[in-house]
Design an enzyme around this catalytic site. Sequence first.
Site, short mmCIF file in Angstrom:
data_model
loop_
_atom_site.label_atom_id
_atom_site.label_comp_id
_atom_site.label_asym_id
_atom_site.label_seq_id
_atom_site.Cartn_x
_atom_site.Cartn_y
_atom_site.Cartn_z
CE LYS A 184 -3.75 -0.07 0.07
NZ LYS A 184 -4.79 -0.24 -0.95
CG ASP A 213 -3.61 0.28 -4.52
OD1 ASP A 213 -3.82 1.32 -5.37
OD2 ASP A 213 -4.62 -0.04 -3.74
CG ASP A 264 -9.31 -0.38 -6.62
OD1 ASP A 264 -10.43 -0.51 -6.94
OD2 ASP A 264 -8.83 -0.46 -5.57
CE LYS A 288 -11.08 -2.89 -4.38
NZ LYS A 288 -10.40 -1.47 -3.74
MN MN Z 1 -6.69 -0.34 -4.77
#
Ligand code: MN
Length: 388
Positions: A184, A213, A264, A288
């Site tokens: 992250k 990400d 994303d 998602k």
């Molecule tokens: Mn992401």
Amino acid sequence: MNQLASPIVAVSDLGAEALRIRAVNTAIVDLPIRRAHQFAKAKISTQAFLIVEIETEGGITGLGEGATPGGPWWSGDSIETMKVMVDTYLAPAIIGQSAGDITALHNLMNKAVFANQFAKAAIDTALWDIVGKALDAPVYALFGGMVRDSTEISWALATGVAASDIAEAEDMVERGAARVFKLKGGAKPPREDAERAVAVAQALAGRAEIRIDLNQVWDETTANQWIPVMIEGGVTVVEQPVQGWNFDALRRIRERFGIKVMADESVFTLQDAMRLASSAAVDVFAFKVMKAGGLHACRQIAGIAEAAGIASYGGTFLESSIGTSAGLQVAAAERSVTFGSEFIGGIWLADEIVTEPLVYQDFHVFVPTRPGIGMTLDRDKFNHYRRK
Ligand code: MN
């Protein structure tokens, strides 16, 4: 009404009285996590969930869950506002309707409430759970059956410090838990993120794959400066390096550097997926259930990926086994989900509120084969963790 004798209803009876929605119950739970988690814009030590239970006249109860990555920084959705939206606006829009008419119920929810996809997703999951239970079938069976029984997981490294990220990754590899890792990024200056990614990639070289990400924190100029450094250091995938709207920059980055680019925050809707595909902007879609607003919408996004020759990937907001199972139903049934998943909620959380949590084994998470989404609340734990 003889449905109380058996929960099973005929396929042709999905509009039947037995499936009429009688009540929509919501509760917030706060579950402990194994270690503090640093997101691009938030750091958390517990994870909150909105648990939605939908009761039907026939006695079937559907279970769904809303989750965010530790707060409203990601999409504006929060657990607390989800509860208000469900209780005040979405539940009244669907009570009295058949839980079997899921698309029509989305039309009613969309008529009552703009956006708020996360709240709608929590309801959507409970509706699919009801239909699966009514037909005594897992949800993936309603989607055409299983093309895979598990997905390899990508574990999120989010301590924010290279040495502890490396130690955590080493431990996960040794335990057979994960060998794909997603750092992250975005919380620290670009140089620190890039250097940490390289340090982790080099420490794990030959034993694990390292991705990063950036949660849309960088601009294209920053990406141009640091992505070559990360590629040289062994990083294989860059997720959302620039703002979600900047499809042109995503395309230029993948063309310029040849690194795989994952969307994303760029892919919420079917229309986003269509435009990303037609502009050849990315290599992978992260679907998602929360951001798409439900399971069918995720399947449509995965279908666009398939049509465009793009891989899709099961993304997460670190749902518990309840929300994670919803994503797994899509991953089980859709051909394009060839890039694995980050369905790690079940091992990231220190405790769960279901009687049979998801099974993690040999770097994979397995699709439950019980009816619906296959999850049953553990009432004692649910009451223990319920926000008072
Ligand atoms: Mn992401």
